[in-house]
Motif scaffolding. Structure first.
Motif, PDB file in Angstrom:
ATOM      1  N   ILE A  73       0.842  -1.205   0.000  1.00 52.53           N
ATOM      2  CA  ILE A  73       0.000   0.000   0.000  1.00 52.53           C
ATOM      3  C   ILE A  73       0.873   1.249   0.000  1.00 52.53           C
ATOM      4  CG2 ILE A  73      -1.677   1.326   1.335  1.00 52.53           C
ATOM      5  CD1 ILE A  73      -2.819  -1.359   2.318  1.00 52.53           C
ATOM      6  N   ARG A  74       1.868   1.290   0.855  1.00 49.93           N
ATOM      7  CA  ARG A  74       2.750   2.462   0.939  1.00 49.93           C
ATOM      8  C   ARG A  74       3.460   2.700  -0.379  1.00 49.93           C
ATOM      9  NH1 ARG A  74       7.477   3.766   0.589  1.00 49.93           N
ATOM     10  NH2 ARG A  74       8.116   1.596   0.271  1.00 49.93           N
ATOM     11  N   ARG A  75       4.034   1.640  -0.947  1.00 48.81           N
ATOM     12  CA  ARG A  75       4.789   1.790  -2.193  1.00 48.81           C
ATOM     13  C   ARG A  75       3.924   2.317  -3.313  1.00 48.81           C
ATOM     14  NH1 ARG A  75       4.537  -0.115  -6.646  1.00 48.81           N
ATOM     15  NH2 ARG A  75       3.028  -1.702  -5.986  1.00 48.81           N
ATOM     16  N   SER A  76       2.760   1.727  -3.476  1.00 48.98           N
ATOM     17  CA  SER A  76       1.881   2.122  -4.568  1.00 48.98           C
ATOM     18  C   SER A  76       1.435   3.573  -4.419  1.00 48.98           C
ATOM     19  CB  SER A  76       0.659   1.203  -4.611  1.00 48.98           C
ATOM     20  OG  SER A  76      -0.189   1.540  -5.691  1.00 48.98           O
ATOM     21  N   LEU A  77       0.996   3.953  -3.232  1.00 47.69           N
ATOM     22  CA  LEU A  77       0.493   5.313  -3.030  1.00 47.69           C
ATOM     23  C   LEU A  77       1.599   6.352  -3.128  1.00 47.69           C
ATOM     24  CD1 LEU A  77      -2.074   4.678  -0.159  1.00 47.69           C
ATOM     25  CD2 LEU A  77      -2.562   5.115  -2.578  1.00 47.69           C
ATOM     26  N   GLU A  78       2.799   5.999  -2.710  1.00 43.22           N
ATOM     27  CA  GLU A  78       3.897   6.955  -2.765  1.00 43.22           C
ATOM     28  C   GLU A  78       4.539   7.045  -4.144  1.00 43.22           C
ATOM     29  OE1 GLU A  78       6.732   6.149   0.291  1.00 43.22           O
ATOM     30  OE2 GLU A  78       5.376   6.714   1.922  1.00 43.22           O
ATOM     31  N   GLU A  79       4.623   5.917  -4.854  1.00 45.69           N
ATOM     32  CA  GLU A  79       5.401   5.900  -6.092  1.00 45.69           C
ATOM     33  C   GLU A  79       4.576   6.115  -7.355  1.00 45.69           C
ATOM     34  OE1 GLU A  79       7.802   2.395  -6.223  1.00 45.69           O
ATOM     35  OE2 GLU A  79       8.751   2.798  -4.277  1.00 45.69           O
ATOM     36  N   ASP A  80       3.307   5.738  -7.365  1.00 39.21           N
ATOM     37  CA  ASP A  80       2.500   5.917  -8.567  1.00 39.21           C
ATOM     38  C   ASP A  80       2.171   7.396  -8.767  1.00 39.21           C
ATOM     39  OD1 ASP A  80       2.502   3.233  -9.249  1.00 39.21           O
ATOM     40  OD2 ASP A  80       0.729   2.793  -8.058  1.00 39.21           O
ATOM     41  N   ASP A  81       1.889   7.758 -10.015  1.00 39.07           N
ATOM     42  CA  ASP A  81       1.665   9.163 -10.364  1.00 39.07           C
ATOM     43  C   ASP A  81       0.278   9.660  -9.979  1.00 39.07           C
ATOM     44  OD1 ASP A  81       4.220   9.452 -11.724  1.00 39.07           O
ATOM     45  OD2 ASP A  81       3.356   8.201 -13.300  1.00 39.07           O
ATOM     46  N   LEU A  82      -0.713   8.769 -10.067  1.00 37.73           N
ATOM     47  CA  LEU A  82      -2.104   9.133  -9.809  1.00 37.73           C
ATOM     48  C   LEU A  82      -2.714   8.137  -8.827  1.00 37.73           C
ATOM     49  CD1 LEU A  82      -3.265   9.614 -13.531  1.00 37.73           C
ATOM     50  CD2 LEU A  82      -2.401  11.389 -11.995  1.00 37.73           C
ATOM     51  N   ILE A  83      -3.683   8.600  -8.058  1.00 43.86           N
ATOM     52  CA  ILE A  83      -4.448   7.731  -7.167  1.00 43.86           C
ATOM     53  C   ILE A  83      -5.894   7.726  -7.649  1.00 43.86           C
ATOM     54  CG2 ILE A  83      -5.292   7.358  -4.810  1.00 43.86           C
ATOM     55  CD1 ILE A  83      -2.785   8.832  -3.814  1.00 43.86           C
ATOM     56  N   TYR A  84      -6.438   6.533  -7.904  1.00 45.39           N
ATOM     57  CA  TYR A  84      -7.825   6.401  -8.348  1.00 45.39           C
ATOM     58  C   TYR A  84      -8.577   5.463  -7.414  1.00 45.39           C
ATOM     59  CZ  TYR A  84     -11.779   4.278 -10.756  1.00 45.39           C
ATOM     60  OH  TYR A  84     -13.034   3.788 -11.050  1.00 45.39           O
ATOM     61  N   LEU A  85      -9.770   5.887  -6.964  1.00 47.93           N
ATOM     62  CA  LEU A  85     -10.652   5.041  -6.162  1.00 47.93           C
ATOM     63  C   LEU A  85     -11.967   4.875  -6.899  1.00 47.93           C
ATOM     64  CD1 LEU A  85      -8.566   6.168  -4.005  1.00 47.93           C
ATOM     65  CD2 LEU A  85     -10.348   5.706  -2.326  1.00 47.93           C
ATOM     66  N   SER A  86     -12.398   3.637  -7.048  1.00 43.79           N
ATOM     67  CA  SER A  86     -13.575   3.321  -7.853  1.00 43.79           C
ATOM     68  C   SER A  86     -14.876   3.563  -7.091  1.00 43.79           C
ATOM     69  CB  SER A  86     -13.524   1.856  -8.288  1.00 43.79           C
ATOM     70  OG  SER A  86     -13.974   1.002  -7.243  1.00 43.79           O
ATOM     71  N   GLY A  87     -15.962   3.355  -7.820  1.00 40.20           N
ATOM     72  CA  GLY A  87     -17.278   3.381  -7.214  1.00 40.20           C
ATOM     73  C   GLY A  87     -17.588   2.071  -6.507  1.00 40.20           C
ATOM     74  N   GLY A  88     -18.726   2.069  -5.817  1.00 36.78           N
ATOM     75  CA  GLY A  88     -19.145   0.893  -5.051  1.00 36.78           C
ATOM     76  C   GLY A  88     -19.834   1.327  -3.779  1.00 36.78           C
ATOM     77  N   ASN A  89     -19.570   0.626  -2.693  1.00 36.73           N
ATOM     78  CA  ASN A  89     -20.179   0.964  -1.408  1.00 36.73           C
ATOM     79  C   ASN A  89     -19.253   1.906  -0.634  1.00 36.73           C
ATOM     80  OD1 ASN A  89     -20.702   0.565   1.629  1.00 36.73           O
ATOM     81  ND2 ASN A  89     -22.507  -0.355   0.691  1.00 36.73           N
ATOM     82  N   THR A  90     -19.718   3.115  -0.383  1.00 36.02           N
ATOM     83  CA  THR A  90     -18.892   4.143   0.251  1.00 36.02           C
ATOM     84  C   THR A  90     -18.530   3.769   1.683  1.00 36.02           C
ATOM     85  OG1 THR A  90     -20.120   5.757  -1.077  1.00 36.02           O
ATOM     86  CG2 THR A  90     -18.693   6.623   0.648  1.00 36.02           C
ATOM     87  N   PHE A  91     -19.446   3.154   2.409  1.00 40.14           N
ATOM     88  CA  PHE A  91     -19.193   2.801   3.805  1.00 40.14           C
ATOM     89  C   PHE A  91     -18.128   1.707   3.905  1.00 40.14           C
ATOM     90  CE2 PHE A  91     -23.482   4.537   3.621  1.00 40.14           C
ATOM     91  CZ  PHE A  91     -23.391   5.530   4.576  1.00 40.14           C
ATOM     92  N   PHE A  92     -18.232   0.707   3.035  1.00 37.86           N
ATOM     93  CA  PHE A  92     -17.212  -0.342   3.016  1.00 37.86           C
ATOM     94  C   PHE A  92     -15.853   0.238   2.635  1.00 37.86           C
ATOM     95  CE2 PHE A  92     -14.771  -3.642   0.791  1.00 37.86           C
ATOM     96  CZ  PHE A  92     -14.711  -4.607   1.781  1.00 37.86           C
ATOM     97  N   LEU A  93     -15.837   1.126   1.657  1.00 37.30           N
ATOM     98  CA  LEU A  93     -14.577   1.741   1.242  1.00 37.30           C
ATOM     99  C   LEU A  93     -13.915   2.477   2.395  1.00 37.30           C
ATOM    100  CD1 LEU A  93     -12.489   2.638  -0.835  1.00 37.30           C
ATOM    101  CD2 LEU A  93     -14.043   4.507  -1.473  1.00 37.30           C
ATOM    102  N   LEU A  94     -14.677   3.304   3.102  1.00 36.65           N
ATOM    103  CA  LEU A  94     -14.113   4.059   4.216  1.00 36.65           C
ATOM    104  C   LEU A  94     -13.606   3.117   5.305  1.00 36.65           C
ATOM    105  CD1 LEU A  94     -13.523   6.810   5.493  1.00 36.65           C
ATOM    106  CD2 LEU A  94     -15.860   6.790   6.420  1.00 36.65           C
ATOM    107  N   GLN A  95     -14.361   2.079   5.604  1.00 32.67           N
ATOM    108  CA  GLN A  95     -13.939   1.093   6.605  1.00 32.67           C
ATOM    109  C   GLN A  95     -12.581   0.504   6.251  1.00 32.67           C
ATOM    110  OE1 GLN A  95     -16.572  -2.303   8.212  1.00 32.67           O
ATOM    111  NE2 GLN A  95     -15.351  -3.330   6.634  1.00 32.67           N
ATOM    112  N   GLU A  96     -12.404   0.093   4.993  1.00 32.60           N
ATOM    113  CA  GLU A  96     -11.159  -0.557   4.584  1.00 32.60           C
ATOM    114  C   GLU A  96     -10.001   0.427   4.442  1.00 32.60           C
ATOM    115  OE1 GLU A  96     -10.815  -3.945   4.529  1.00 32.60           O
ATOM    116  OE2 GLU A  96     -12.748  -3.628   5.486  1.00 32.60           O
TER     117      GLU A  96
END
Length: 203
Positions: A73-96
């Motif tokens: 998680i750290r490597r991907s978020l720090e090294e990739d150029d863009l961060i994309y989060l998809s649609g779905g269940n917002t409550f589950f997303l925030l929990q995870e």
């Protein structure tokens, strides 16, 4: 300066990404987080978003935060150029995002200027609170979520899918019930919100 592109449907608004970035996204790497979709019955819009990125010449770095180890998680978020989060269940997303530690890492990266692209749930979670969306997304998908406070990357609540089927009726009910409780920006599937620091533009 924080830079966010918030959409109801990324595939329907992907042509605005270059305007948002002020340049071509070709050869950009994308930390592609489909986590919100896990409780859903299909992943069609996730696959459409994936194709939209690849058609623009982006490289996908899949990051399922509900199962990835902290270093991945750290490597991907720090090294990739863009961060994309998809649609779905917002409550589950925030929990995870909270459980995995990704929430804090995303805030750090966005505060440092990394572009964030959120689709539907991925857009809603950026606001101060997601509780208003309970008429659209069942909270039961996130039994361990103790607070509906969002990531706080923007100071308004983003309501996706305004007047767009199959959410036309529920979005109007949400506006009627919560629209006066604080800043809310509602967008259809053909619109996107670009945030550059304190400047907000509807694309």
């Amino acid at each position: 300066m924080r830079r966010l592109l918030l959409t109801s449907s990324f595939s329907a608004t992907a042509d605005r990404l270059a305007t948002f970035l002020e340049g071509s996204p070709r050869n950009h790497t994308v930390a592609f987080i489909p986590t919100a979709n896990l409780p859903q019955g299909s992943d069609g819009y996730v696959q459409e978003a994936r194709r939209a990125f690849t058609d623009m010449g982006c490289q996908i770095d899949d990051l399922e935060v509900s199962t990835a180890d902290p270093e991945t998680i750290r490597r991907s978020l720090e090294e990739d150029d863009l961060i994309y989060l998809s649609g779905g269940n917002t409550f589950f997303l925030l929990q995870e995002l909270r459980r995995s530690g990704a929430a804090d890492l995303i805030r750090q990266q966005v505060d440092q200027g990394k572009p964030y692209i959120g689709e539907s749930a991925g857009a809603v979670v950026t606001g101060p609170d997601i509780g208003f969306l309970d008429a659209m997304d069942p909270r039961s998908a996130a039994p361990d979520l103790e607070s509906t406070a969002g990531l706080g990357l923007v100071d308004f609540r983003l309501l996706p899918h305004l007047d767009s089927e199959p959410f036309a009726g529920v979005t109007r009910k949400i506006l009627d019930r919560y629209g006066d409780d604080g800043p809310m920006v509602a967008i259809s599937n053909s619109q996107a919100v670009a945030v550059h620091g304190q400047c907000l533009t509807i694309l």
